[in-house]
Design a protein around this motif. Sequence first.
Motif, short mmCIF file in Angstrom:
data_model
loop_
_atom_site.label_atom_id
_atom_site.label_comp_id
_atom_site.label_asym_id
_atom_site.label_seq_id
_atom_site.Cartn_x
_atom_site.Cartn_y
_atom_site.Cartn_z
N LEU A 182 4.34 5.15 8.20
CA LEU A 182 5.34 5.02 7.14
C LEU A 182 6.69 5.64 7.50
O LEU A 182 7.65 5.47 6.76
CB LEU A 182 4.81 5.64 5.86
N SER A 187 2.18 7.02 -0.46
CA SER A 187 1.06 6.09 -0.36
C SER A 187 0.56 5.78 -1.77
O SER A 187 0.35 6.68 -2.57
CB SER A 187 -0.06 6.71 0.47
N TRP A 188 0.33 4.51 -2.04
CA TRP A 188 -0.23 4.12 -3.34
C TRP A 188 -1.69 4.55 -3.44
O TRP A 188 -2.18 4.81 -4.54
CB TRP A 188 -0.17 2.62 -3.52
N ARG A 189 -2.39 4.61 -2.32
CA ARG A 189 -3.83 4.85 -2.36
C ARG A 189 -4.15 6.23 -2.90
O ARG A 189 -5.01 6.38 -3.78
CB ARG A 189 -4.40 4.69 -0.95
N ASN A 192 0.80 -1.22 0.00
CA ASN A 192 0.00 0.00 0.00
C ASN A 192 0.84 1.27 0.00
O ASN A 192 0.30 2.35 -0.19
CB ASN A 192 -0.92 0.02 1.21
N ALA A 193 2.13 1.10 0.24
CA ALA A 193 3.00 2.26 0.29
C ALA A 193 4.44 1.82 0.10
O ALA A 193 4.78 0.65 0.29
CB ALA A 193 2.86 2.99 1.62
N PRO A 244 -0.82 1.23 5.10
CA PRO A 244 -0.79 2.58 4.54
C PRO A 244 -0.44 3.65 5.57
O PRO A 244 -0.49 4.84 5.27
CB PRO A 244 -2.22 2.76 4.04
N TYR A 245 -0.07 3.25 6.80
CA TYR A 245 0.21 4.22 7.84
C TYR A 245 1.49 3.81 8.58
O TYR A 245 2.00 2.72 8.36
CB TYR A 245 -0.96 4.32 8.81
#
Length: 124
Positions: A105, A52-54, A32-33, A102-103
């Motif tokens: 990071l 982040s990919w999102r 996700n990142a 996603p967090y």
Amino acid sequence: QVQLVESGGGLVQAGGSLRLSCAASGRTFSSNAMGWFRQAPGKEREFVTAISWRDGSTYYADSVKGRFTISRDNAKNTLYLQMNSLKPEDTAVYYCAASKLPYGLRYARTYDYWGQGTQVIVSS
């Protein structure tokens, strides 16, 4: 599994620029990142930047903000780190890493996969 291969390191004079690349392969959809960390001799690995990919959100360490830029090419599954105005204190081995989360990071423990690293040396 995700495989990460960094390239682009080298020797540069202070004030110069380098662009690092990190080619990802394998189960890249599971991350996700991604981020960049660095480790200087005798020091702990430290966070440099992440994306982040999102939603494309980016995060930078204060020491590189305004000088370094993280970016990605989804079609090529490649992560980049553009480094400008390099300083001798930027000398380190630079690692790219991929995270399923996603967090968190800014923390190395968040990441699941790591590349082998590429050496950057900035001469004064």
